[in-house]
Design a protein around this motif. Sequence first.
Motif, PDB file in Angstrom:
ATOM      1  N   UNK A 161      -0.979  -0.383  13.848  1.00  0.00           N
ATOM      2  CA  UNK A 161      -0.594  -0.540  15.271  1.00  0.00           C
ATOM      3  C   UNK A 161       0.217   0.401  15.806  1.00  0.00           C
ATOM      4  N   UNK A 162       0.992   1.009  14.716  1.00  0.00           N
ATOM      5  CA  UNK A 162       1.861   1.983  15.183  1.00  0.00           C
ATOM      6  C   UNK A 162       1.634   3.319  14.659  1.00  0.00           C
ATOM      7  N   UNK A 163       0.412   3.479  14.611  1.00  0.00           N
ATOM      8  CA  UNK A 163      -0.014   5.145  14.487  1.00  0.00           C
ATOM      9  C   UNK A 163      -0.537   5.598  13.195  1.00  0.00           C
ATOM     10  N   UNK A 164      -0.451   4.610  11.979  1.00  0.00           N
ATOM     11  CA  UNK A 164      -0.887   5.059  10.823  1.00  0.00           C
ATOM     12  C   UNK A 164      -2.207   4.453  10.651  1.00  0.00           C
ATOM     13  N   UNK A 165      -3.248   5.039  11.112  1.00  0.00           N
ATOM     14  CA  UNK A 165      -4.741   4.438  11.273  1.00  0.00           C
ATOM     15  C   UNK A 165      -5.053   4.102   9.829  1.00  0.00           C
ATOM     16  N   UNK A 166      -4.828   4.924   8.886  1.00  0.00           N
ATOM     17  CA  UNK A 166      -5.655   4.659   7.689  1.00  0.00           C
ATOM     18  C   UNK A 166      -4.738   3.881   6.571  1.00  0.00           C
ATOM     19  N   UNK A 167      -3.890   3.174   6.908  1.00  0.00           N
ATOM     20  CA  UNK A 167      -3.045   2.387   6.342  1.00  0.00           C
ATOM     21  C   UNK A 167      -3.849   0.926   5.656  1.00  0.00           C
ATOM     22  N   UNK A 168      -4.213   0.718   4.471  1.00  0.00           N
ATOM     23  CA  UNK A 168      -5.308  -0.168   4.259  1.00  0.00           C
ATOM     24  C   UNK A 168      -4.642  -1.671   3.889  1.00  0.00           C
ATOM     25  N   UNK A 169      -5.367  -2.750   4.037  1.00  0.00           N
ATOM     26  CA  UNK A 169      -4.906  -3.961   3.743  1.00  0.00           C
ATOM     27  C   UNK A 169      -4.669  -4.368   2.491  1.00  0.00           C
ATOM     28  N   UNK A 170      -3.801  -5.109   2.221  1.00  0.00           N
ATOM     29  CA  UNK A 170      -3.747  -5.742   0.743  1.00  0.00           C
ATOM     30  C   UNK A 170      -4.888  -6.644   0.264  1.00  0.00           C
ATOM     31  N   UNK A 171      -4.939  -6.830  -0.765  1.00  0.00           N
ATOM     32  CA  UNK A 171      -5.922  -7.723  -1.386  1.00  0.00           C
ATOM     33  C   UNK A 171      -5.517  -8.855  -2.437  1.00  0.00           C
ATOM     34  N   UNK A 193       6.124  11.713   5.211  1.00  0.00           N
ATOM     35  CA  UNK A 193       6.914  12.194   5.636  1.00  0.00           C
ATOM     36  C   UNK A 193       6.854  12.515   7.103  1.00  0.00           C
ATOM     37  N   UNK A 194       5.943  12.290   7.557  1.00  0.00           N
ATOM     38  CA  UNK A 194       5.689  12.466   9.078  1.00  0.00           C
ATOM     39  C   UNK A 194       6.634  11.706   9.888  1.00  0.00           C
ATOM     40  N   UNK A 195       6.883  12.143  11.141  1.00  0.00           N
ATOM     41  CA  UNK A 195       7.743  11.337  11.994  1.00  0.00           C
ATOM     42  C   UNK A 195       7.127   9.888  12.399  1.00  0.00           C
ATOM     43  N   UNK A 196       5.675  10.068  12.690  1.00  0.00           N
ATOM     44  CA  UNK A 196       4.939   8.828  12.907  1.00  0.00           C
ATOM     45  C   UNK A 196       4.979   7.616  11.893  1.00  0.00           C
ATOM     46  N   UNK A 197       4.943   8.462  10.704  1.00  0.00           N
ATOM     47  CA  UNK A 197       4.821   7.453   9.415  1.00  0.00           C
ATOM     48  C   UNK A 197       6.475   6.727   9.298  1.00  0.00           C
ATOM     49  N   UNK A 198       7.337   7.639   9.481  1.00  0.00           N
ATOM     50  CA  UNK A 198       8.757   7.036   9.189  1.00  0.00           C
ATOM     51  C   UNK A 198       9.077   6.012  10.300  1.00  0.00           C
ATOM     52  N   UNK A 199       8.574   6.445  11.595  1.00  0.00           N
ATOM     53  CA  UNK A 199       8.815   5.504  12.458  1.00  0.00           C
ATOM     54  C   UNK A 199       8.182   4.284  12.242  1.00  0.00           C
ATOM     55  N   UNK A 200       6.704   4.249  12.134  1.00  0.00           N
ATOM     56  CA  UNK A 200       6.106   2.954  11.759  1.00  0.00           C
ATOM     57  C   UNK A 200       6.490   2.245  10.690  1.00  0.00           C
TER      58      UNK A 200
END
Length: 216
Positions: A161-171, A193-200
């Motif tokens: 929801x905060x921009x890291x679209x490929x982050x997968x769910x746990x199983x 290391x990207x700003x988007x990832x760090x902010x999320x």
Amino acid sequence: MSYATRPRAALRLRAATLMTLPVLVLAAACGDDSGAGNEKSPPIADVPSAGPSSGTPEAAGGTATPRPTAKSAYYEAQLTYVRCMRTKGGYKDYPDPKLSGYLDWAKIEKVVERSGEQEAWKGGRNGVCVPEMQAAMDVEPEVDQQKAYESMLAHATCMRDNGVSRFTNPTMNGGQAIPGGDPNPASPVLDVGSPTYKKAQETCRPKLIDSVEGMQ
């Protein structure tokens, strides 16, 4: 950045392989016999022992008051690991564990950033504190796998929801919660290391309970 230098990805892969949630916990007292310097380590936060003191209303026969939380074997083991990391491990600013007994990964991340050394994630330089780390893992409380899964699922959803679209769910596998995150830990596609990832990551970290923080 290579997989070898991505400690979070390595932790996720290890968890998937063992089908466990081995949150790194911290253990037994180590002397300062390394080249880390002779400076005194910063004081470590303590937890009061259980039981009322003679000066409390309860001890005097008055109104009962809540007893302070007793130290756990896990917390004590982590303190020992922290002392080792501050001396033998070479990181004098290594943070105290949380009162739950789990490591404070947000603060450890800052130690890694300041030092530029991946060894700060676990075990210290040349793995000198690995025995203390393992001793702490051996007394880690049993993890509620359903709560672990729900926590990581909420975190993964938040990351997307905060921009890291490929982050997968746990199983869930064999009753064990397996962390999500990078869809290919062996060859990472997420730029941590990207700003988007760090902010999320900063926004979503509160979704993780202590027993799974640092795993996803």
